[in-house]
Design a protein around this motif. Sequence first.
Motif, short mmCIF file in Angstrom:
data_model
loop_
_atom_site.label_atom_id
_atom_site.label_comp_id
_atom_site.label_asym_id
_atom_site.label_seq_id
_atom_site.Cartn_x
_atom_site.Cartn_y
_atom_site.Cartn_z
N PHE A 10 -2.42 2.08 -5.66
CA PHE A 10 -1.72 2.00 -4.38
C PHE A 10 -1.46 3.40 -3.85
O PHE A 10 -0.96 4.25 -4.59
CB PHE A 10 -0.39 1.27 -4.55
CG PHE A 10 -0.53 -0.19 -4.86
CD1 PHE A 10 -0.42 -1.14 -3.85
CD2 PHE A 10 -0.81 -0.62 -6.15
CE1 PHE A 10 -0.57 -2.48 -4.12
CE2 PHE A 10 -0.96 -1.97 -6.44
CZ PHE A 10 -0.83 -2.91 -5.42
N ALA A 11 -1.76 3.62 -2.58
CA ALA A 11 -1.46 4.91 -1.97
C ALA A 11 0.06 5.05 -1.88
O ALA A 11 0.77 4.11 -1.55
CB ALA A 11 -2.09 5.00 -0.59
N LEU B 221 -2.15 8.40 -5.50
CA LEU B 221 -2.19 6.98 -5.81
C LEU B 221 -1.38 6.67 -7.05
O LEU B 221 -1.40 7.44 -8.01
CB LEU B 221 -3.63 6.54 -6.08
CG LEU B 221 -4.71 6.99 -5.11
CD1 LEU B 221 -6.09 6.65 -5.68
CD2 LEU B 221 -4.51 6.30 -3.77
N HIS C 19 -10.09 3.49 -3.25
CA HIS C 19 -9.92 4.80 -2.63
C HIS C 19 -11.13 5.71 -2.82
O HIS C 19 -11.11 6.87 -2.44
CB HIS C 19 -8.65 5.46 -3.15
CG HIS C 19 -7.43 4.61 -2.91
ND1 HIS C 19 -6.77 4.58 -1.72
CD2 HIS C 19 -6.79 3.72 -3.69
CE1 HIS C 19 -5.75 3.73 -1.78
NE2 HIS C 19 -5.75 3.19 -2.97
N ARG D 167 3.62 -0.96 6.03
CA ARG D 167 3.25 0.45 6.16
C ARG D 167 1.74 0.57 6.25
O ARG D 167 1.02 -0.15 5.59
CB ARG D 167 3.78 1.25 4.98
CG ARG D 167 5.28 1.22 4.91
CD ARG D 167 5.75 1.89 3.64
NE ARG D 167 5.10 1.31 2.47
CZ ARG D 167 5.03 1.94 1.31
NH1 ARG D 167 5.50 3.15 1.18
NH2 ARG D 167 4.46 1.36 0.29
N HIS E 122 9.28 2.49 -3.79
CA HIS E 122 8.64 1.89 -4.97
C HIS E 122 7.13 2.00 -4.76
O HIS E 122 6.62 1.73 -3.68
CB HIS E 122 9.08 0.42 -5.08
CG HIS E 122 8.67 -0.25 -6.36
ND1 HIS E 122 7.36 -0.61 -6.60
CD2 HIS E 122 9.38 -0.63 -7.45
CE1 HIS E 122 7.30 -1.19 -7.80
NE2 HIS E 122 8.51 -1.21 -8.33
N ALA E 123 6.42 2.40 -5.82
CA ALA E 123 5.01 2.74 -5.67
C ALA E 123 4.16 1.56 -5.20
O ALA E 123 3.24 1.73 -4.42
CB ALA E 123 4.47 3.29 -6.98
N THR E 124 4.46 0.36 -5.70
CA THR E 124 3.60 -0.76 -5.33
C THR E 124 4.28 -1.75 -4.39
O THR E 124 3.61 -2.49 -3.69
CB THR E 124 3.13 -1.53 -6.59
OG1 THR E 124 4.28 -1.96 -7.31
CG2 THR E 124 2.28 -0.64 -7.47
N LEU E 125 5.60 -1.77 -4.36
CA LEU E 125 6.30 -2.76 -3.53
C LEU E 125 6.76 -2.18 -2.20
O LEU E 125 7.29 -2.91 -1.37
CB LEU E 125 7.51 -3.31 -4.28
CG LEU E 125 7.23 -4.02 -5.61
CD1 LEU E 125 8.52 -4.34 -6.33
CD2 LEU E 125 6.43 -5.28 -5.37
N GLY E 126 6.61 -0.89 -2.00
CA GLY E 126 7.13 -0.27 -0.79
C GLY E 126 8.55 0.22 -1.02
O GLY E 126 8.78 1.41 -1.18
N ASP F 49 3.17 7.30 -0.25
CA ASP F 49 3.47 8.35 0.74
C ASP F 49 4.84 8.97 0.50
O ASP F 49 5.15 10.03 1.01
CB ASP F 49 3.35 7.82 2.17
CG ASP F 49 4.27 6.64 2.44
OD1 ASP F 49 4.89 6.15 1.47
OD2 ASP F 49 4.37 6.22 3.60
#
Lengths: 433, 323
Positions: free
Chosen positions: A329-330, A321, B10, B3, A86-90, A332
Motif C-alpha cells: 500500500f502506498a 510502500l 507499484h 485518498r 494507518h498504513a493499510t486502513l488510512g 503518504d
Amino acid sequence: MRKLFYGGVHPDARKELAPPDSVHAVAPPALAVVPLRQHIGQACRPLVKPGDAVRKGQRVGDGEGLCVPVHAPVSGIVREIAEYPHATLGRCEAIVIENDGRETPADTEPHGDPSSLTPSELEERIRLAGVAGMGGATFSTAVKLASAAGAVDTLIVNACECEPYITADDALLCTQPELVVRGAQMLSASVGAKRTVIAIEDNKVRAAEAVRAVLPSGMELKILPTRYPQGAEKQLIQAVTGREAAAGKLPRDVGCAVFNAATCAASVRAAFDGEPLIERIVTVSGEGVKHPGNYLVRIGTPIADVLAAAGGLADDGVRVLAGGPMMGFAVDDFGAPVTKGVNAVTCLPRKTAAQLDGTVCFRCGRCVAACPMHLRPLYFFRGERCGDAAMLEHDHVCDCIECGCCAYACPGHLPLVRAIRAGKQLVKECAVP
Amino acid sequence: MSRNLPCSPHIHSGASISKTMRDVLIALLAPLAAGVIVFGLRALIVALVTTAAAVAAEALWCAVLRRRQTVTDGSAAVTGLLLALTLPASVPYWQAALGSVFAVLVVKCLFGGLGQNIFNPALAGRALLMLLFPSSLVRFAAPGSELPLTGPVDIVSSSTPLHDMVMPALPDASLTQMLLGTIGGCIGETSAVAILIGAAYLLVRGVIAPRIPLAYLGTVAVLTLVFSRGQDPVQWMLYSVLGGGVMLAAWFMATDYVTSPVTPAAQIVYGVAIGALTVFLRYTGLYPEGVTYAVLMMNAAVWALERALPRRRYGAAGKEARA
C-alpha cells in the motif's frame, strides 16, 4: 520447468539490495503508535486510558472473536487514544505511548514446555501474545489453529517471500532457522498434521541451507521454482500439494494449514517464553532509500523513524510502500506505524514506480495468461467501467486475490487492480440484501 | 479508498502497446522483403502508400475530433502494412490507399478506436477492395516481371497456384517455389519461409502464442488431406497450406489481439473454425481464396466464443478433492 500453479509473473526480484544475513536493530520509538486494528476482524477495545503507566509487553487492547490483542511495545505513559494514520486502513484508532526509556518488562506468567498443553491452551497462549499472520494477511493465528485442528493432513510453512525486494523471512531463516522449525513442529503437532513442509523459493539458497542444517526428521524442505505469486496461500497449497482451494474455501477445506515463517517464530516465543508480539523484522528496501537492509522494529514505530534508521529517502519523489511492490500500500503519511503485517517498507524512486493510467485495452490476453486464479481481468476493466455488476459477477470478480500479476503484465498500463477492487465493491452493493 | 494514492502493483513489466506494435512491424518486414524481392520495387511503394494512408487517416481523425492522438501507438501502421501484404503488387496506388483509409477510419476508429473494433481492419479493407475493384485484386503479375512504378499497370495476369487448384489440379509450381515464394500472388503471402521468419520473431518475443496458428493450419491440413482433390493427397495438402493467404493469415491475421479470443479453449475453436471455413470457401466459393472471409466471419463470433467457453473456475472440477 514444470508449472506448479497456473499463470504468475517473473518480476525482477532485487533481493540483493537487502541481504538476509544481518538484521539491524532500530531504536525503540520515543512515541509508539499502537493501532487497535492490526489484524482482520474487529478492532480491539483499549484496556488502558490516557495517563496510565504501561510496561513493555503489557496487553493494552483486546476483544472477542477474530480480534487479536495488542501490546505495549515500550514502557511508559499512555498519552492519548486517538485516530492516527494507518498504513493499510488510512486511519485507525491507536493507543499512543510515550516511551520512558526504561524498558520495564510486564509480568509474564511462567511458561514451560508447551508440549504438555492441550491444543486449546496453546491457542490461548498464542492469542494472548497477539500473534496474527505476519505475511501480510494478519489473520488470527489462534483462530486459524483452532479451525485447522484435526481437519488437516498437511501443514505448510510459507517461506516463499515471492514479492520482489522483501527479504524479512529470508533473514529470519538465515539467522534463526531453529525458531521457525520449532514453530512448525509445535503447530503441526497441535493441528495433528501428518505432513509438515517448509516451502521456500529457489532464489534463497542460504536460507534453504540454514533450514536444512536444523531440519528434524519427518519434516520436509520443499524448494519451489521462483515465481510470483507463489506465496499466495491458494497458490502455495497448489504448488506443494496439487490441491486447489476454490474461492470462498479455506485451506482446511483442502486439508491444509499455512503459516508464515515469521508467524511460526512468533508462536514459539509466545508458547515457550510467554513473549508477546511486539517486534518484527522489516525489510526496508528499494532504490529510493539510502541504506536498504533488514531491520528489527518494534510494532508501533512510525514509518518515519524506520526510514530515518535506514538513512532516509533519496529524494522527495520516492513512493513509499507498506509491503512489497506487487501488493503493498502506498503511504503518504509517514506517521503511520509499523504493524504486525508490515513485512517491508519499500521505497521506489519515481522512475521505477509504475504509473498505471492507461485507458486502452487491445485484448492481448496477457492478463488472462498471468492470472493464477484463471480469471479474465480484461473483462473486469470493461465491466467496472460500464458499471455492469452482472457481468463482473458472472466472471467471478470476487475470486480475485489482487496479486497484481495482470496489471504488472498489461501493455496498456491499465489500473486493473483498482478496477477490480471497485468492481468487487459494485458487486457487493448490487447484491440482494 | 477516499485518498487518491496509487494502487498496487507499484512495478510494471515494461510491456507497452507501442512496443508490441513495433515488434509486429519488425516481424512484417520479413514477408515485405520477400515481396519486394519477388515482385520488385512497386511492392515496396504499395506498402509505403497503404502505411502512410493509414497513419495519416488516424492522425487526422484524432486531430479533427480533438481526441488524444493515438497514432503513435503504431496500430495504424500495422494495419496499413498488413493490408499491403494482402494485395497484388500491381494494385493501383489510389485503390490501395482507399482500402487503408477505410480500414482505419470505418473499421477501427468508428467502432471506438484500438481495442473496440470487431473486425480485423486490414482484412476488412481488403474485403472492401475485392468488392469495389475485383479486377485489381485477382490479377497477379508473374514473379520477376518488371512492374512500372508509376502509371497504370497493364499486366498479363499470370496464374497463381491457387487458380490451378480450382480446376482442380496440382499447380505447376514446385513445393520449393511455394516455400520461397517465387510464385504469383499477393505481396506478403507467397513466401512461406519469410512469413515463418516473421512469426518466429513474434513467438520468441512473446507477442503471439502458437495456439491459434497451429489450430488453423492443422485444420486446413487435415481437411485438405481428407477431402483431397488432387491425385496425391499429401501434395494437395501441402499446396493448400502453402498457397494463397493461409500462412500470412494464420500467423498475422488470426492472431490479431483485438479480434481474436483471449481464452485458450476459445482460441482453439477459433483457429479450427477459420481453418474449416477457409477450406469450405475455397472449395465452394466464387474466388479461389477464402481466407479473408473466413477470418472476418470468425471475428464476429469472438464474443460468443469467449462467453461459451469460459475458463475453468479455480478449484472447480474436483481438483479440491483430497489427494
